[in-house]
Motif scaffolding. Structure first.
Motif: not given
Length: 325
Positions: A173-192
């Motif tokens: 399975g998957e780790l969860g949405l937060s890690y998927t978002v933080l692991g992405s280029s855009l999500g890692g730039a915008v969310l932190p």
């Protein structure tokens, strides 16, 4: 009002909001550094890179490697005091977390999705350990740190390993949405920046409570461990991308685990819903030729706080088996 004017106004407002978020994030990061300063020393590992290490006690060398979303203060809270009378304890901040640098600029940047593997982290910590005169340590890893400890055992000298609730095996399975978002280029730039700027005390408390469940965090733990250090923008990115990229590394590492012949002590709670016992330590125990699994009934993901005596006993067993005691 023209469409062009509205578009320009929207961009100006967005830029202004972004600047406000970044300024608030700057302020909160500065507050975190003031409130939770380094508690150890800095070890230069070359290339302008430093590792933060707390060194105390005397006896055989015991290296402590913390898990995800943390820093060495997790061990320094009270666990170090329980072992420093019999071991020279070296607790490290993992690369990118706490006050340790990342191994190279290849892992930096808001839009960069690259993350250092457990092996690369183990190599950087081993370099720091060598500078501290460590030659054949017992290496203890908790949670994500368990994968780094296993990588250390595969690639660097160690007398024994102690894996506490370790994330060491491939999981379904998957780790969860937060890690998927933080692991992405855009999500890692915008969310932190948003998390750094606006994460509230209630949210932090609930996250820590979930990690400890069904156990309770010790009194004073949250005030000591420094959640504000983890909530810094670059720490959030490092942590999210390391966790998001972990599974392929443990898939490859698990093929090599049977070659680890030094003593390995596994300690895991059967109520751990973060890193499940049956997915990780039970399967790891089946692969290793020289391992002992201790299952703690009713204990969650933080055995070194909930049942520290069981973890200390595992360290002592590892030391005896390795001929250090």
């Amino acid at each position: 009002m023209s469409v062009r004017f509205l578009s320009v106004l929207t961009l100006v407002l967005a830029a202004g909001c972004s600047a406000l978020v970044e300024r608030r994030a700057d302020t909160r990061e500065a507050e975190a550094v003031r409130e939770w300063p380094p508690v150890g020393q800095f070890v230069d590992v070359g290339g302008g890179r430093r590792v933060h290490a707390l060194v105390t006690g005397s006896g055989p060398d015991l290296v402590l490697i913390h898990g995800a979303s943390g820093n060495l203060r997790d061990f320094a809270f009270d666990f170090v005091d329980q072992v420093k009378g019999r071991y020279r304890v070296i607790a490290f901040d993992r690369p990118g977390l706490g006050y340790s640098d990342r191994p190279s600029d290849a892992f930096g940047g808001a839009f960069n999705t690259a993350a250092e593997s457990p092996a690369q982290q183990a190599d950087m910590l081993w370099q720091a350990a060598e500078k501290l005169g460590v030659t054949r340590p017992i290496v203890l890893g908790h949670s994500y740190g368990g994968s780094v400890a296993m990588a250390w055992g595969l690639d660097h000298p160690a007398a024994a390993l102690v894996i506490v609730a370790g994330a060491t095996m491939p999981w379904p399975g998957e780790l969860g949405l937060s890690y998927t978002v933080l692991g992405s280029s855009l999500g890692g730039a915008v969310l932190p920046p948003l998390v750094t700027a606006f994460a509230g005390e209630d949210r932090i408390n609930s996250a820590v409570a979930a990690i400890f469940a069904p156990d309770q965090p010790p009194a004073g733990y949250l005030q000591y461990v420094g959640p504000g250090l983890t909530l810094r923008r670059e720490s959030l990115r490092a942590n999210g991308r390391q966790v998001d990229s972990l599974r392929p590394h443990v898939v490859a590492m698990s093929q090599r685990y049977p070659a680890i012949t030094i003593p390995v002590e596994l300690v895991h709670g059967d109520a751990d819903n973060t890193v499940p016992l049956d997915v990780h330590s039970r399967r790891l125990d089946a692969l290793l030729p020289n391992s002992t699994l201790t299952v703690l009934n009713g204990v969650g993901h933080m055995p070194h706080h909930a049942r520290p005596q069981a973890v200390v006993a595992a360290i002592d067993r590892a030391a005896r088996k390795a001929g250090l005691r």
